[in-house]
Design an enzyme around this catalytic site. Structure first.
Site, short mmCIF file in Angstrom:
data_model
loop_
_atom_site.label_atom_id
_atom_site.label_comp_id
_atom_site.label_asym_id
_atom_site.label_seq_id
_atom_site.Cartn_x
_atom_site.Cartn_y
_atom_site.Cartn_z
N ARG A 118 48.92 58.15 63.56
CA ARG A 118 50.19 58.60 62.94
C ARG A 118 51.23 57.50 63.04
NH1 ARG A 118 53.33 61.27 66.18
NH2 ARG A 118 51.69 62.63 66.94
N TYR B 6 65.54 65.19 39.81
CA TYR B 6 64.20 65.77 39.82
C TYR B 6 64.24 67.20 40.41
CZ TYR B 6 59.27 66.29 41.07
OH TYR B 6 58.00 66.75 41.21
N ASP C 27 66.60 57.18 43.71
CA ASP C 27 65.22 57.55 43.38
C ASP C 27 64.84 56.70 42.16
OD1 ASP C 27 62.89 58.66 42.33
OD2 ASP C 27 63.43 60.70 42.91
N LYS D 150 53.53 58.16 40.77
CA LYS D 150 53.80 57.86 39.37
C LYS D 150 53.45 56.40 39.06
CE LYS D 150 55.30 62.06 39.84
NZ LYS D 150 56.68 62.42 40.09
C1 LIG Z 1 57.42 63.20 41.01
C2 LIG Z 1 58.79 62.86 41.39
C3 LIG Z 1 59.27 63.13 42.69
C4 LIG Z 1 58.45 63.84 43.74
O1 LIG Z 1 57.32 63.14 44.09
P1 LIG Z 1 55.97 63.84 44.64
O2 LIG Z 1 55.09 62.68 44.89
O3 LIG Z 1 55.49 64.75 43.55
O4 LIG Z 1 56.35 64.60 45.86
C5 LIG Z 1 60.56 62.73 43.01
N1 LIG Z 1 61.36 62.15 42.09
C6 LIG Z 1 60.94 61.89 40.83
C7 LIG Z 1 61.86 61.23 39.88
C8 LIG Z 1 59.65 62.24 40.44
O5 LIG Z 1 59.26 62.01 39.19
#
Ligand SMILES: *Cc1c(COP(=O)(O)O)cnc(C)c1O
Length: 385
Positions: free
Chosen positions: A52, A104, A176, A201
């Protein structure tokens, strides 16, 4: 294989954080699928004690992404939401956060349904309006949480200007950067303190892993994030760390193709009589096209457009053959979705309208297939609308 300080972006993506494996010389960092490490003697070990706390595959990914985002350290988490959750532990009860109104959906849910219980307070504003940011800042404000471009309306926030406003009030800026990816914009270069990503993504890019990363520059943040990553334990596993590490090697060329394909489709859709409106920062008709040219290197792989009615949107979504009807984004394959009933179903209708998310809107995460095949697929589907 030493990376020089002035190495350029594509070189950094491929080499940063990665040395040939010390035990074999393997050029690719192995998947260290282990929970513990044998210690030579009491109190003598090689820097690794427990899975961890430390894992060499995860460390390689963290060093790689810290370099790619031009930060000083990075911490990998089990998902994008776990990454954002860890960042929010920098705050304490009574603190206030100003947030991009069209953030998001999962972020909104975390803030409203979980973190309010711990007496954090959130104000959602249209951060494309700098005066709205300034007006929302109060004595208790500690953080500005930005997302640009937003999903699915692709509205932008001026990163440099909003960082200046926030810092003048002693407010830290978290961005983000999932939608753009660091190949397109690096928020730290504009003054941001922390960058978060869903590596699910564009960074991983192959739709085969869920993960998150936090990149930081300031010592106090780095120290706390390292502590909380181990204390809460929502770490990214070795297999997923390895997958993302493979993904970042091709990030620059993937993004080039995402950008090019999406621009072609944006121009095609903008000229199509059945499409009433196209949202893409790369079109001169986008209200913030000038900002996009200043702030972004390429305009990204996401596009949304309006078809006039829910019925027409449904027909299009039912008629595409190559594009897959699915949530998520950023993979090599093209995904198409209906935000109002899929990704944003939990957002109340009046809030959706406020952020310009209409029922007739379709979103495409444009992949890196041959753009003519994508165009033909849209053309035959639009014919049925
Ligand atoms: C998908 C996404 C998230 C969350 O990510 P996960 O890997 O699904 O937990 C946060 N912000 C944006 C802009 C996203 O597209």
């Amino acid at each position: 294989m030493k990376l020089r300080d002035n190495a350029r972006f594509s070189t950094v993506c491929i080499h940063a954080g990665q040395e040939p494996d010390p035990s074999t010389g393997a050029i690719i960092t192995p998947i260290y699928q282990t929970s513990t490490y044998v210690q030579e003697a009491l109190g003598r070990h090689k820097g690794y004690e427990y899975g961890r706390t430390h894992n060499p595959t995860r460390s390689a990914l963290e060093a790689n992404l810290a370099a790619i985002e031009n930060g000083r350290a990075a911490f990998a988490f089990a998902s994008g939401m776990a990454a954002t959750g860890a960042v929010m532990t920098l705050l304490k009860a009574g603190d206030h956060v100003v947030v991009t109104d069209n953030t998001y959906g999962g972020t909104y849910r975390l803030f409203e349904r979980v973190l309010r219980k711990y007496e954090l307070d959130f104000t959602y504003v249209d951060t494309s309006d700098l005066q709205a940011i300034e007006a929302a800042i109060r004595p208790a404000t500690r953080m500005l949480f930005l997302e640009t471009p937003t999903n699915p309306t692709l509205r932008l926030t001026d990163l440099g200007a909003s960082c200046q406003i926030a810092h003048a009030h002693d407010v830290i800026v978290v961005v983000d950067n999932t939608f753009a990816s660091p190949a397109i914009q690096r928020p730290i270069d504009f003054g941001a303190d922390i960058v978060v990503h869903s590596t699910t993504k564009f960074l991983n890019g192959h739709s085969d892993s869920v993960g998150g990363i936090v990149v930081a520059v300031r010592d106090v943040h780095i120290e706390w994030l390292k502590f909380v990553q181990n204390a809460e334990g929502a770490i990214l596993g070795p297999m997923d760390s390895w997958l993302v590490l493979r993904g970042t090697k091709t990030l620059p060329i993937r993004m080039e193709r995402h950008n090019a394909n999406t621009q072609v489709l944006a121009e095609y859709l903008a000229g199509h009589p059945k499409v009433s409106r196209v949202h893409y920062p790369g079109l001169p008709t986008h209200p913030q096209h000038a900002l996009a040219c200043r702030q972004m290197k390429g305009f990204g792989g996401l596009i949304s457009f309006e078809l006039g009615s829910l019925e027409r949107a449904r027909t299009l979504l039912d008629s595409v053959r190559l594009m897959a009807l699915a949530e998520s984004l950023g993979g090599v394959e093209t995904l198409i979705s209906h935000p109002a009933s899929m990704t944003h179903a939990s957002v109340p209708p009046e809030r959706r309208l406020q952020i310009g998310l209409t029922e007739d809107m379709v979103r495409v995460s444009v992949g890196i297939e041959d753009v003519d095949d994508l165009k033909e697929d849209l053309a035959q589907a639009l014919e049925r609308v």
